[in-house]
Design a protein around this motif. Structure first.
Motif, PDB file in Angstrom:
ATOM      1  N   MET A  49      28.779  49.001  46.890  1.00 24.35           N
ATOM      2  CA  MET A  49      29.756  47.987  46.488  1.00 24.35           C
ATOM      3  C   MET A  49      29.208  46.575  46.693  1.00 24.35           C
ATOM      4  SD  MET A  49      32.347  49.392  45.146  1.00 24.35           S
ATOM      5  CE  MET A  49      33.957  48.657  45.320  1.00 24.35           C
ATOM      6  N   GLY A  50      28.319  46.405  47.667  1.00 25.95           N
ATOM      7  CA  GLY A  50      27.656  45.120  47.844  1.00 25.95           C
ATOM      8  C   GLY A  50      26.762  44.785  46.665  1.00 25.95           C
ATOM      9  N   ILE A  51      26.015  45.767  46.179  1.00 29.85           N
ATOM     10  CA  ILE A  51      25.180  45.555  44.986  1.00 29.85           C
ATOM     11  C   ILE A  51      26.069  45.282  43.779  1.00 29.85           C
ATOM     12  CG2 ILE A  51      23.470  46.588  43.453  1.00 29.85           C
ATOM     13  CD1 ILE A  51      22.402  45.927  46.224  1.00 29.85           C
ATOM     14  N   ALA A  52      27.181  46.000  43.676  1.00 36.28           N
ATOM     15  CA  ALA A  52      28.095  45.804  42.550  1.00 36.28           C
ATOM     16  C   ALA A  52      28.660  44.388  42.532  1.00 36.28           C
ATOM     17  CB  ALA A  52      29.237  46.819  42.618  1.00 36.28           C
ATOM     18  N   ALA A  53      28.899  43.794  43.709  1.00 38.29           N
ATOM     19  CA  ALA A  53      29.395  42.417  43.763  1.00 38.29           C
ATOM     20  C   ALA A  53      28.393  41.450  43.135  1.00 38.29           C
ATOM     21  CB  ALA A  53      29.675  42.017  45.209  1.00 38.29           C
ATOM     22  N   LEU A  54      27.105  41.753  43.287  1.00 39.87           N
ATOM     23  CA  LEU A  54      26.074  40.910  42.672  1.00 39.87           C
ATOM     24  C   LEU A  54      26.104  41.018  41.151  1.00 39.87           C
ATOM     25  CD1 LEU A  54      23.051  41.587  45.068  1.00 39.87           C
ATOM     26  CD2 LEU A  54      24.794  39.787  45.205  1.00 39.87           C
ATOM     27  N   PHE A  55      26.548  42.180  40.631  1.00 38.96           N
ATOM     28  CA  PHE A  55      26.679  42.330  39.176  1.00 38.96           C
ATOM     29  C   PHE A  55      27.645  41.280  38.623  1.00 38.96           C
ATOM     30  CE2 PHE A  55      25.751  47.220  38.782  1.00 38.96           C
ATOM     31  CZ  PHE A  55      24.552  47.019  39.443  1.00 38.96           C
ATOM     32  N   THR A  56      28.850  41.239  39.203  1.00 40.77           N
ATOM     33  CA  THR A  56      29.871  40.301  38.723  1.00 40.77           C
ATOM     34  C   THR A  56      29.447  38.864  38.965  1.00 40.77           C
ATOM     35  OG1 THR A  56      31.609  41.934  39.167  1.00 40.77           O
ATOM     36  CG2 THR A  56      32.301  39.639  38.909  1.00 40.77           C
ATOM     37  N   LEU A  57      28.839  38.593  40.118  1.00 38.95           N
ATOM     38  CA  LEU A  57      28.388  37.233  40.430  1.00 38.95           C
ATOM     39  C   LEU A  57      27.369  36.753  39.409  1.00 38.95           C
ATOM     40  CD1 LEU A  57      28.099  34.755  42.277  1.00 38.95           C
ATOM     41  CD2 LEU A  57      26.440  36.068  43.630  1.00 38.95           C
ATOM     42  N   ALA A  62      26.146  33.299  34.750  1.00 41.57           N
ATOM     43  CA  ALA A  62      25.405  33.177  33.495  1.00 41.57           C
ATOM     44  C   ALA A  62      26.319  32.819  32.326  1.00 41.57           C
ATOM     45  CB  ALA A  62      24.668  34.483  33.197  1.00 41.57           C
ATOM     46  N   ILE A  63      27.578  33.223  32.394  1.00 43.48           N
ATOM     47  CA  ILE A  63      28.513  32.956  31.283  1.00 43.48           C
ATOM     48  C   ILE A  63      29.169  31.596  31.460  1.00 43.48           C
ATOM     49  CG2 ILE A  63      30.606  33.766  30.121  1.00 43.48           C
ATOM     50  CD1 ILE A  63      29.775  36.636  31.119  1.00 43.48           C
ATOM     51  N   LYS A  64      29.978  31.465  32.490  1.00 43.37           N
ATOM     52  CA  LYS A  64      30.642  30.199  32.821  1.00 43.37           C
ATOM     53  C   LYS A  64      31.180  30.322  34.231  1.00 43.37           C
ATOM     54  CE  LYS A  64      34.393  27.074  31.494  1.00 43.37           C
ATOM     55  NZ  LYS A  64      35.580  26.884  30.614  1.00 43.37           N
ATOM     56  N   PRO A  65      30.565  29.633  35.200  1.00 43.32           N
ATOM     57  CA  PRO A  65      30.961  29.812  36.597  1.00 43.32           C
ATOM     58  C   PRO A  65      32.464  29.630  36.824  1.00 43.32           C
ATOM     59  CG  PRO A  65      28.966  28.506  36.471  1.00 43.32           C
ATOM     60  CD  PRO A  65      29.447  28.683  35.056  1.00 43.32           C
ATOM     61  N   GLY A  66      33.056  30.656  37.436  1.00 42.92           N
ATOM     62  CA  GLY A  66      34.471  30.599  37.758  1.00 42.92           C
ATOM     63  C   GLY A  66      35.406  31.109  36.684  1.00 42.92           C
ATOM     64  N   CYS A  67      34.866  31.488  35.516  1.00 49.30           N
ATOM     65  CA  CYS A  67      35.728  31.992  34.446  1.00 49.30           C
ATOM     66  C   CYS A  67      36.260  33.370  34.830  1.00 49.30           C
ATOM     67  CB  CYS A  67      34.982  32.059  33.117  1.00 49.30           C
ATOM     68  SG  CYS A  67      33.648  33.266  33.047  1.00 49.30           S
ATOM     69  N   SER A  68      37.380  33.760  34.248  1.00 42.24           N
ATOM     70  CA  SER A  68      38.017  35.032  34.588  1.00 42.24           C
ATOM     71  C   SER A  68      37.239  36.202  33.993  1.00 42.24           C
ATOM     72  CB  SER A  68      39.457  35.053  34.067  1.00 42.24           C
ATOM     73  OG  SER A  68      39.462  35.114  32.652  1.00 42.24           O
ATOM     74  N   GLY A 206      37.670  42.239  42.086  1.00 40.10           N
ATOM     75  CA  GLY A 206      38.540  41.542  41.151  1.00 40.10           C
ATOM     76  C   GLY A 206      38.780  40.093  41.531  1.00 40.10           C
ATOM     77  N   ASN A 207      38.537  39.758  42.805  1.00 41.50           N
ATOM     78  CA  ASN A 207      38.725  38.384  43.271  1.00 41.50           C
ATOM     79  C   ASN A 207      37.501  37.505  43.078  1.00 41.50           C
ATOM     80  OD1 ASN A 207      41.311  38.907  44.190  1.00 41.50           O
ATOM     81  ND2 ASN A 207      40.626  39.498  46.222  1.00 41.50           N
ATOM     82  N   ILE A 208      36.364  38.085  42.721  1.00 41.75           N
ATOM     83  CA  ILE A 208      35.108  37.328  42.701  1.00 41.75           C
ATOM     84  C   ILE A 208      35.160  36.116  41.769  1.00 41.75           C
ATOM     85  CG2 ILE A 208      32.665  37.467  42.039  1.00 41.75           C
ATOM     86  CD1 ILE A 208      32.581  40.239  43.293  1.00 41.75           C
ATOM     87  N   PRO A 209      35.653  36.237  40.521  1.00 38.63           N
ATOM     88  CA  PRO A 209      35.721  35.032  39.678  1.00 38.63           C
ATOM     89  C   PRO A 209      36.578  33.924  40.279  1.00 38.63           C
ATOM     90  CG  PRO A 209      35.926  36.996  38.327  1.00 38.63           C
ATOM     91  CD  PRO A 209      36.009  37.447  39.751  1.00 38.63           C
ATOM     92  N   SER A 210      37.715  34.278  40.872  1.00 38.35           N
ATOM     93  CA  SER A 210      38.588  33.274  41.494  1.00 38.35           C
ATOM     94  C   SER A 210      37.885  32.590  42.654  1.00 38.35           C
ATOM     95  CB  SER A 210      39.886  33.928  41.988  1.00 38.35           C
ATOM     96  OG  SER A 210      40.602  34.506  40.925  1.00 38.35           O
ATOM     97  N   LEU A 211      37.103  33.361  43.417  1.00 38.29           N
ATOM     98  CA  LEU A 211      36.404  32.794  44.571  1.00 38.29           C
ATOM     99  C   LEU A 211      35.220  31.923  44.142  1.00 38.29           C
ATOM    100  CD1 LEU A 211      36.477  35.855  47.001  1.00 38.29           C
ATOM    101  CD2 LEU A 211      37.963  33.855  46.975  1.00 38.29           C
ATOM    102  N   ILE A 212      34.580  32.289  43.042  1.00 36.40           N
ATOM    103  CA  ILE A 212      33.501  31.437  42.508  1.00 36.40           C
ATOM    104  C   ILE A 212      34.070  30.090  42.089  1.00 36.40           C
ATOM    105  CG2 ILE A 212      31.816  31.159  40.643  1.00 36.40           C
ATOM    106  CD1 ILE A 212      31.466  34.217  40.686  1.00 36.40           C
ATOM    107  N   ALA A 213      35.223  30.112  41.430  1.00 34.31           N
ATOM    108  CA  ALA A 213      35.872  28.864  41.024  1.00 34.31           C
ATOM    109  C   ALA A 213      36.298  28.051  42.235  1.00 34.31           C
ATOM    110  CB  ALA A 213      37.085  29.171  40.140  1.00 34.31           C
ATOM    111  N   TYR A 214      36.685  28.714  43.301  1.00 30.04           N
ATOM    112  CA  TYR A 214      37.166  28.036  44.505  1.00 30.04           C
ATOM    113  C   TYR A 214      36.020  27.447  45.334  1.00 30.04           C
ATOM    114  CZ  TYR A 214      39.853  27.403  48.844  1.00 30.04           C
ATOM    115  OH  TYR A 214      40.462  26.894  49.967  1.00 30.04           O
ATOM    116  N   VAL A 215      34.951  28.217  45.510  1.00 28.59           N
ATOM    117  CA  VAL A 215      33.827  27.801  46.361  1.00 28.59           C
ATOM    118  C   VAL A 215      32.833  26.936  45.604  1.00 28.59           C
ATOM    119  CG1 VAL A 215      31.873  28.645  47.728  1.00 28.59           C
ATOM    120  CG2 VAL A 215      34.075  29.829  47.837  1.00 28.59           C
ATOM    121  N   GLY A 216      32.609  27.260  44.319  1.00 30.69           N
ATOM    122  CA  GLY A 216      31.596  26.566  43.530  1.00 30.69           C
ATOM    123  C   GLY A 216      30.438  27.502  43.220  1.00 30.69           C
TER     124      GLY A 216
END
Length: 394
Positions: A49-57, A62-68, A206-216
């Motif tokens: 699951m740690g490796i999988a988190a890197l997939f979404t990150l 690469a697409i648009k940081p913080g997008c859903s 599922g929270n990763i995009p929201s957290l990217i938008a929050y943290v930067g």
């Protein structure tokens, strides 16, 4: 005014989101397996699951940081990807929220029974339904307010949860019997059957995009956040599971496993112990459910707000909360069952869908290599296996 540090808050959101399911579900499903095998399966799942988190990150940056996830799937996989993303997200988050609302409402309902008149013949059922409604209304409102309010509320709840955990641990640990930890499965398939629930217990993706938008979009910082945020639950899981299994004999554990009831687990752990243990267990399990609910509600709310292109947070809230509320009321005691079904959607959302996005991005030369490198394909195979197990054994 309290200064909020997004990296710390994001780490605790991940930890809080993860802890609720596993802390309560893992002892319930562990009958007949023993601590050693459960610990191995948990560490293995945590790694994948740690490796999988890197997939979404990687895909999100690469697409648009913080997008859903809705935008991510649309940009890379077109209408098909958008349909899969919407279906998986809705299925996963509704199942998780139904599980947390069911367990949290049942806990709250048990407390409400002391307030209802004895003349009500259906007071327990009525109290459970009222508890479910109040749990959803109060804590759902925090998620509607936004990520900063969830961050602040989650920090306070997480601190209290750890305090209650330490108090409960101080009473339970001295009473644990090491010989009860050494159990081997009579049925080898049992360890495979419960893998989807363990998998769901490490879900925060599922929270990763929201957290990217929050943290930067700081990739290294986000990687550290994901590592620490998921490592905290793993360590607490192992401690909690060892102490819990050391308390319960096979007969009691089998009864708890069959019922799948959180209150029954608490009663079994507190039976014959000091009067201070039961309140500590109640506080700990309630806060574990609440922090998980808040994290899941955050991810679903942001996703649905984007997918619906809604200007009204109230309308989005109705779409987010009414379906799992109905499920929790109509199917009481569905905590473990909902977690098992959620594994199918989580595997699609956390592993299969991001992997497909990365494949397209790699073809378009938008990423130089797959995250995880040589672990990319084993992680993808693990996700496929979870899907198959969920379909067969749920």
């Amino acid at each position: 005014m309290l200064k909020i540090s997004p990296p710390i808050g994001a780490t605790l959101i991940i930890a809080g989101t993860t802890i609720g399911a596993g802390m309560l579900a893992l002892p319930i499903i562990s009958h007949g397996l023993g601590f050693g095998l459960m610990a191995f399966l948990m560490i293995l799942t945590w790694g994948f699951m740690g490796i999988a988190a890197l997939f979404t990150l990687e895909a999100n940056l690469a697409i648009k940081p913080g997008c859903s996830l809705f935008v991510m799937a649309t940009e890379t996989l077109g209408n098909t990807g958008r349909l899969v993303a919407v279906s998986a997200m809705i299925f996963l988050f509704y199942a998780l929220m139904a599980a947390y609302i069911s367990a949290g409402g049942e806990q709250m309902g048990n407390d409400l029974t002391t307030l209802l008149p004895d003349s009500f013949s259906t007071q327990i059922e009525l109290a459970h339904r009222l508890g479910i409604a109040l749990f959803t209304l109060f804590f759902g409102a925090i998620a509607v307010a936004g990520v900063q309010y969830i961050d602040l509320g989650n920090r306070l709840l997480f601190i209290f949860m750890l305090g209650a955990f330490c108090v409960a641990l101080s009473f339970l640990a001295p009473e644990a019997q090491p010989y009860k930890l050494h159990t081997f499965p009579a049925n080898p398939w049992q360890s495979v059957m419960i893998l989807p629930v363990i998998f769901t217990s490490f879900g925060y993706h599922g929270n990763i995009p929201s957290l990217i938008a929050y943290v930067g979009p700081n990739k290294k910082q986000l990687q550290r956040i994901f590592l620490l945020g998921s490592l905290i639950p793993l360590l607490l899981y192992l401690i909690w599971l060892g102490v819990a299994l050391g308390q319960l004999d096979n007969t009691t554990l089998a009864k708890v496993s069959t019922s799948g009831s959180v209150p029954e687990l608490i009663d079994a752990l507190s039976r014959g112990s000091t009067s201070y243990l039961l309140p500590a267990l109640h506080i700990f399990t309630n806060l574990a459910l609440i922090t998980s609910f808040l994290g899941v509600a955050l991810g679903l709310f942001d996703f649905m707000h984007s997918a619906l292109a809604s200007q009204s947070r109230l309308k989005t809230a109705l779409v987010v909360y009414l379906p799992p509320l109905a499920i929790a009321i109509l199917l009481p005691g569905a905590f473990v069952i909902a977690l098992s079904y959620a594994a199918l959607a989580l595997a699609v959302l956390a592993i299969l869908l991001p992997a497909a996005m990365l494949y397209q991005l790699h073809k378009q030369n938008k990423i130089p290599r797959y995250p995880g490198r040589y672990l990319f394909w084993p992680t993808l195979a693990f996700g496929i296996a979870i899907c198959l197990l969920s379909l067969v054994f749920s």
